[in-house]
Design a protein around this motif. Structure first.
Motif, short mmCIF file in Angstrom:
data_model
loop_
_atom_site.label_atom_id
_atom_site.label_comp_id
_atom_site.label_asym_id
_atom_site.label_seq_id
_atom_site.Cartn_x
_atom_site.Cartn_y
_atom_site.Cartn_z
N ASN A 178 -24.44 -49.80 -43.95
CA ASN A 178 -23.66 -48.57 -44.07
C ASN A 178 -22.79 -48.56 -45.32
OD1 ASN A 178 -22.66 -46.02 -42.96
ND2 ASN A 178 -20.71 -47.11 -42.81
N ASN A 179 -22.68 -47.40 -45.91
CA ASN A 179 -21.76 -47.14 -47.01
C ASN A 179 -20.69 -46.19 -46.47
OD1 ASN A 179 -20.56 -46.48 -49.52
ND2 ASN A 179 -22.03 -44.84 -49.86
N PRO A 180 -19.40 -46.53 -46.53
CA PRO A 180 -18.76 -47.50 -47.41
C PRO A 180 -18.31 -48.80 -46.75
CG PRO A 180 -17.11 -45.98 -46.62
CD PRO A 180 -18.41 -45.60 -45.94
N THR A 181 -18.75 -49.11 -45.53
CA THR A 181 -18.21 -50.28 -44.84
C THR A 181 -18.94 -51.57 -45.18
OG1 THR A 181 -19.62 -49.91 -42.90
CG2 THR A 181 -17.45 -48.83 -42.93
N GLY A 182 -20.23 -51.49 -45.55
CA GLY A 182 -21.00 -52.69 -45.86
C GLY A 182 -21.53 -53.42 -44.64
N THR A 183 -21.33 -52.84 -43.45
CA THR A 183 -21.80 -53.46 -42.21
C THR A 183 -23.23 -53.03 -41.90
OG1 THR A 183 -20.83 -51.63 -40.95
CG2 THR A 183 -19.46 -53.59 -41.27
N TYR A 184 -23.84 -53.71 -40.92
CA TYR A 184 -25.23 -53.37 -40.59
C TYR A 184 -25.49 -53.59 -39.11
CZ TYR A 184 -26.67 -58.26 -40.01
OH TYR A 184 -26.81 -59.55 -39.55
N LEU A 185 -26.57 -52.98 -38.62
CA LEU A 185 -27.05 -53.22 -37.26
C LEU A 185 -28.27 -54.13 -37.32
CD1 LEU A 185 -26.96 -49.85 -35.26
CD2 LEU A 185 -25.42 -51.82 -35.08
N PRO A 186 -28.31 -55.19 -36.50
CA PRO A 186 -29.51 -56.01 -36.41
C PRO A 186 -30.69 -55.16 -35.94
CG PRO A 186 -27.64 -57.10 -35.35
CD PRO A 186 -27.22 -55.70 -35.65
#
Length: 365
Positions: free
Chosen positions: A160-168
């Motif tokens: 995700n932009n702008p958080t830099g996190t992701y879902l496996p």
């Protein structure tokens, strides 16, 4: 006096606000770290291909981006007939909204999701429904709770932009399994090239095994072709057919196509960019944390920095302080993150200057 009136909902859309562009000043070096652009630039082979294409600017592009679709197909092992290219992945996202959303429909995005999603949704007359995140990460259960008979599409940026996190990938598959069959799941994988996690998959497998999922990608990030506006989508044949019916016939220029082909074939340049990003993302996260700042763990080419609410030490204060030093980061009020700044991984010089700047800002000289 009467005048034309936009469709309902258009004037309710908050226009997209790009990151600040630095203002050049004599005697001061400026670093733009607000737009997630690669600090290593495009492949020299892409630049050469772009220049070579200049000899035939009088010719229209081939209308289906065939040569580029074939190159993408070779790189990812995909059927070129199931690929659509666009003027950036932004165009593809808007085409999907145009094709699958209308008045009275709903589309779901997440709290800190990419701003193009609500714009595309509302521009098609549909309602943007926002699912809360957990620790700045999309929450599958929160998304599924918001599904109604009016839901036609779900937007998921992964990473995700702008958080830099992701879902496996297992979570993405759980999301798909929990959605009704008529709901289109759009997986935006713009930053996928920077991820090195074993539990991540950009979406190709899910698209290949379903009839209601698409994956979009871009040449603007690791390939360094943001100025040329090139993106693409991999999807089921019936969705590709629908989108192609409303896609402009010459939406990707010939020079952009040839540059993108050269870029995607230069795997050494891509790896160099990824290695640089991983090295300095880790270093920045560690150094900024030492300053007492919270940094959301990122798998992309940027980091999200959280600032205290203390007067004089806020994100807005830090932004102004760094800007005075020629270091331009991204303020995030329009992403509902008023107390954070997004920092693009830059050159070694830029990264070190940001840490030194924030050291001074926090009074830790």
């Amino acid at each position: 006096m009467s005048r034309p009136v936009p469709n309902p909902g258009i004037l309710d859309i908050a226009p997209y606000t790009p990151g600040k562009s630095p203002k050049a000043e004599a005697g001061r070096k400026v670093f733009k770290l607000s737009a997630n652009e690669t600090p290593v630039g495009p492949s020299p082979k892409a630049i050469e291909a772009y220049k070579n294409a200049a000899a035939h600017l009088e010719d229209y592009p081939e209308g289906t981006s065939r040569i580029l679709r074939e190159a993408i197909g070779r790189a990812f092992g995909l059927d070129p007939d199931r690929i659509i290219c666009g003027a950036g992945s932004d165009e593809v996202l808007n085409l999907l909204a145009h094709a699958y959303l209308g008045q009275g429909d709903e589309a779901i995005s997440t709290t800190h999701g990419f701003l193009v999603y609500p714009i595309a949704t509302m521009g098609s007359g549909a309602v943007n429904v926002v699912a809360p995140e957990t620790d700045f990460t999309a929450n599958v259960d929160a998304i599924l709770k918001l599904v109604t008979p009016r839901t036609k599409l779900v937007w998921l940026a992964n990473p995700n932009n702008p958080t830099g996190t992701y879902l496996p990938f297992d979570e993405v598959k759980r999301l798909r399994a929990g959605l009704p069959g008529h709901v289109l799941l759009v997986l935006d994988a713009a930053y996928a090239d920077y991820v090195s996690r074993n539990d991540y998959e950009m979406g190709i497998e899910l698209v290949a095994t379903s009839e209601n999922t698409v994956m979009t990608h871009t040449f603007s990030k690791i390939h360094g072709l943001a100025a040329l506006r090139i993106g693409w989508m991999f999807g089921p044949a019936h969705i590709v057919d629908a989108v192609n019916r409303i896609r402009g016939p010459f939406n990707v220029s010939t020079p952009a196509m040839w540059a993108a082909i050269a870029a995607i074939e230069d795997t050494a340049h891509q790896q160099m960019s990824k290695t640089h990003t991983e090295k300095w993302r880790s270093w920045l996260t560690e150094e900024l944390t030492k300053l007492g700042l919270k940094v959301t763990p990122s798998v992309a080419n940027f980091v999200l920095i959280h600032f205290p609410l203390q007067q004089g030490k806020t994100a807005a204060d830090a932004d102004a302080f760094l800007t005075q030093r020629g270091l331009v980061l991204r303020g995030l009020k329009n992403y509902h993150l008023p107390h954070a700044l997004r920092l693009t991984i830059g050159t070694e010089e830029a990264n070190r200057l940001v840490v030194q700047g924030l050291t001074d800002f926090m009074g830790l000289k």
